[in-house]
Design a protein around this motif. Structure first.
Motif, PDB file in Angstrom:
ATOM      1  N   ILE A 140       2.853   5.848  -3.244  1.00  0.00           N
ATOM      2  CA  ILE A 140       3.955   6.583  -3.854  1.00  0.00           C
ATOM      3  C   ILE A 140       3.869   6.495  -5.376  1.00  0.00           C
ATOM      4  O   ILE A 140       4.023   7.486  -6.076  1.00  0.00           O
ATOM      5  N   GLU A 141       3.596   5.310  -5.884  1.00  0.00           N
ATOM      6  CA  GLU A 141       3.614   5.062  -7.322  1.00  0.00           C
ATOM      7  C   GLU A 141       2.508   5.796  -8.068  1.00  0.00           C
ATOM      8  O   GLU A 141       2.709   6.264  -9.167  1.00  0.00           O
ATOM      9  N   VAL A 142       1.330   5.905  -7.484  1.00  0.00           N
ATOM     10  CA  VAL A 142       0.214   6.535  -8.195  1.00  0.00           C
ATOM     11  C   VAL A 142       0.013   7.997  -7.818  1.00  0.00           C
ATOM     12  O   VAL A 142      -0.882   8.642  -8.321  1.00  0.00           O
ATOM     13  N   MET A 179       0.832  -1.210   0.000  1.00  0.00           N
ATOM     14  CA  MET A 179       0.000   0.000   0.000  1.00  0.00           C
ATOM     15  C   MET A 179       0.861   1.252   0.000  1.00  0.00           C
ATOM     16  O   MET A 179       0.546   2.223  -0.691  1.00  0.00           O
ATOM     17  N   VAL A 180       1.957   1.235   0.749  1.00  0.00           N
ATOM     18  CA  VAL A 180       2.868   2.380   0.759  1.00  0.00           C
ATOM     19  C   VAL A 180       3.437   2.585  -0.645  1.00  0.00           C
ATOM     20  O   VAL A 180       3.461   3.705  -1.162  1.00  0.00           O
TER      21      VAL A 180
END
Length: 155
Positions: free
Chosen positions: A58-60, A53-54
């Motif tokens: 960050i990715e999206v 989830m972290v």
């Protein structure tokens, strides 16, 4: 150019992944000694879900996903089985490492992984775009892998 377009960086990530995979089995088995095997698997996946989830946050970040629900409904049924497959893997290593040891378990798992990956390539399973034939060279490599596993397991 993105770092992920750099082959050397990708090889480095794969090396880290290999070290993480080898460590994961031993760490999970040790947790199983203290919590019980079933709870250990649950703890592993709960902490893994938090870490994922972290990464997702960050990715999206900054990228809206207005069609996310629609895109998810288009995924093939088997695309949703990754968590179950991961659970099977974690449970298997929790059960087998205390009996066989980390080296033998890892050798068997890596060998099976490589052989099935060649089958996936050959038949383009799971919709992979590139076909790589199961050639005589891949067959020889498979035989060598199996021999290597036997040596690791024996000694």
């Amino acid at each position: 150019m993105s770092l992920l377009e750099n082959a050397i960086f990708c090889v480095f990530l794969c090396l880290i992944g290999g070290i993480a995979t080898a460590s994961q089995g031993v760490v999970n088995a040790k947790l199983g000694e203290y919590s019980g095997q079933g709870l250990s698997s649950t703890i592993v996946f709960a902490t893994g879900a938090l870490a994922s989830m972290v990464y997702w946050l960050i990715e999206v970040k900054g990228r809206p996903g207005p069609n996310l629900a629609l895109m998810l409904t288009k995924a093939p049924w088997w695309a949703w089985t990754g968590g179950v497959i991961g659970a099977v893997f974690v449970i298997i290593i929790i059960l087998t490492i205390p009996k066989l040891g980390a080296g033998t378990c890892s050798a068997i798992i890596v060998c099976a992984q490589l052989i099935f990956s060649c089958v996936i390539d050959h038949f383009q399973l799971f919709g992979i775009p590139v076909a790589r034939q199961y050639t005589i060279w891949r067959g020889l490599a498979t035989a060598t892998l199996i021999g290597s596993v036997a040596i690791i397991a024996k000694y």
